[in-house]
Design a protein around this motif. Structure first.
Motif, short mmCIF file in Angstrom:
data_model
loop_
_atom_site.label_atom_id
_atom_site.label_comp_id
_atom_site.label_asym_id
_atom_site.label_seq_id
_atom_site.Cartn_x
_atom_site.Cartn_y
_atom_site.Cartn_z
N ARG A 264 0.84 -1.19 0.00
CA ARG A 264 0.00 0.00 0.00
C ARG A 264 0.87 1.24 0.00
N ASP A 265 0.29 2.38 -0.33
CA ASP A 265 1.04 3.63 -0.42
C ASP A 265 1.17 4.27 0.96
N PHE A 266 1.86 3.56 1.85
CA PHE A 266 2.21 4.10 3.16
C PHE A 266 3.51 3.43 3.58
N PRO A 267 4.42 4.15 4.21
CA PRO A 267 5.74 3.56 4.51
C PRO A 267 5.67 2.41 5.51
N ILE A 268 6.71 1.60 5.48
CA ILE A 268 6.88 0.58 6.51
C ILE A 268 7.08 1.27 7.86
N TYR A 269 6.52 0.68 8.92
CA TYR A 269 6.64 1.31 10.24
C TYR A 269 6.71 0.22 11.30
N CYS A 270 7.06 0.63 12.51
CA CYS A 270 7.12 -0.35 13.60
C CYS A 270 6.43 0.21 14.83
N GLN A 271 5.96 -0.71 15.66
CA GLN A 271 5.51 -0.38 17.01
C GLN A 271 6.50 -0.99 17.98
N ARG A 272 7.04 -0.16 18.85
CA ARG A 272 8.02 -0.62 19.83
C ARG A 272 7.27 -1.02 21.10
N GLU A 281 18.72 -5.76 26.42
CA GLU A 281 18.63 -5.55 24.97
C GLU A 281 18.08 -6.77 24.24
N HIS A 282 18.44 -7.97 24.67
CA HIS A 282 17.98 -9.14 23.93
C HIS A 282 16.51 -9.44 24.18
N GLU A 283 15.87 -8.71 25.10
CA GLU A 283 14.45 -8.90 25.37
C GLU A 283 13.59 -7.77 24.80
N THR A 284 14.19 -6.80 24.14
CA THR A 284 13.39 -5.76 23.51
C THR A 284 12.55 -6.36 22.38
N VAL A 285 11.36 -5.79 22.14
CA VAL A 285 10.44 -6.33 21.15
C VAL A 285 9.89 -5.20 20.29
N ALA A 286 9.83 -5.44 18.98
CA ALA A 286 9.21 -4.50 18.06
C ALA A 286 8.44 -5.29 17.00
N ASP A 287 7.27 -4.78 16.63
CA ASP A 287 6.50 -5.34 15.52
C ASP A 287 6.69 -4.45 14.31
N LEU A 288 7.08 -5.06 13.19
CA LEU A 288 7.30 -4.33 11.95
C LEU A 288 6.07 -4.53 11.06
N PHE A 289 5.53 -3.42 10.52
CA PHE A 289 4.30 -3.45 9.73
C PHE A 289 4.59 -3.01 8.29
N LEU A 290 4.22 -3.85 7.34
CA LEU A 290 4.28 -3.49 5.92
C LEU A 290 2.84 -3.37 5.43
N PRO A 291 2.35 -2.13 5.19
CA PRO A 291 0.95 -1.96 4.77
C PRO A 291 0.68 -2.58 3.40
#
Length: 293
Positions: A264-272, A281-291
């Protein structure tokens, strides 16, 4: 050979995870070699060969990285407390080591960090951690789901990524003033450019916090916006979430062409979802979203 190498990497990863969890403890060679299940007489050489840093140097940098985050992004601890957490018996010794490494005293760094020397100092540390970080993903790691639209407040970063730390610092200070705590108000990054554009001046990312409240700028250049709802390919990344480029490349280069989907015409983004140094650091989590369309 491949099985032996995987086994070696798994044992070394256990060591890094233990160091992350126990930065306040006495991380002696006997303990760490036991976790790796290697002889202590060979462990330190194997560690250096694997990561390009000695165990002692790695631990020093890990503690100093946490200390610098505490200074720059949190005012909950005094400089003395940060020094003690970093393993120094006296604030003066911590100040000397900090200044030698970053060119600033801890107090000066807290008020106005100079991020370029900081990035240079932690280059070897980040390179060491990247040796074992996850670089391969599969289609089974990706889910497609409908996500709701989210109204957000935005502070834009435009320009050299070396100065991103200063924008993050302003973003954190503003959201504290606005009462938008990460536990109750979601945090997003929207990338408007490549991670390494041809010209650093073209680097562009939006720092966002979800909120339905009217936005009071409090002196900052804060904009109202929205992350649109719709179908997204979602890839969860656990650990070393400061560099999501391998995950983004997988979504764009591998998953998307094979899936038959269209972006879709919106950039890739993440929720931290969790943050260093609140978690190791090894327990940090992020979800990456590709619209998707």
């Amino acid at each position: 050979m491949k099985a032996a190498l995987r086994n070696h990497h798994a044992r070394m990863q256990r060591v890094l995870d233990h160091i992350d969890r126990h930065l306040d403890d006495d991380l002696d060679l006997d303990t760490l070699s036991g976790i790796a299940a290697y002889s202590k007489y060979h462990f330190h050489r194997q560690f250096t060969a694997t990561f390009g840093l000695s165990v002692h140097r790695y631990i020093q940098l890990a503690r100093m990285k946490r200390a610098s985050y505490q200074l720059a992004y949190s005012d909950a601890q005094s400089v003395t407390d940060v020094a003690m957490d970093a393993g120094y018996d006296a604030p003066d010794a911590f100040a000397r080591a900090f200044r030698q490494r970053f060119g600033q005293t801890p107090s000066s760094f807290r008020k106005s960090p100079d991020w370029e020397p900081w990035l240079a100092a932690f280059g070897p540390f980040d390179d060491a951690r990247s040796k074992l970080m996850q670089k391969t993903f599969t289609a089974h790691d990706v889910t497609v789901r409908d996500v709701p639209a989210t109204r957000v407040a935005i502070i834009e970063h435009r320009g050299d990524p070396a100065t991103l730390g200063a924008t993050i610092q302003r973003f954190i200070a503003w959201r504290k003033t606005a009462g938008l705590h990460p536990k109750t108000s979601p945090t997003f990054n929207v990338w408007r450019s490549e991670r390494r554009p041809a010209s650093p001046a073209d680097y562009s990312v939006d720092l966002c916090v979800g909120t339905d409240q009217p936005i009071a700028a409090h002196g900052e250049d804060v904009k109202a916006g929205e992350i649109p709802g719709g179908r997204c390919a979602v890839l969860r990344v656990v650990g070393n979430t400061h560099n999501l480029e391998p995950a983004a490349l997988f979504l764009y280069r591998d998953w998307l062409p094979a899936s038959g989907e269209e972006a879709r015409d919106f950039p890739i983004y993440c929720q931290r979802l969790s943050f260093f140094p609140e978690v190791p650091e090894h327990e940090t989590v992020a979800d990456l979203f590709l619209p998707l369309k």
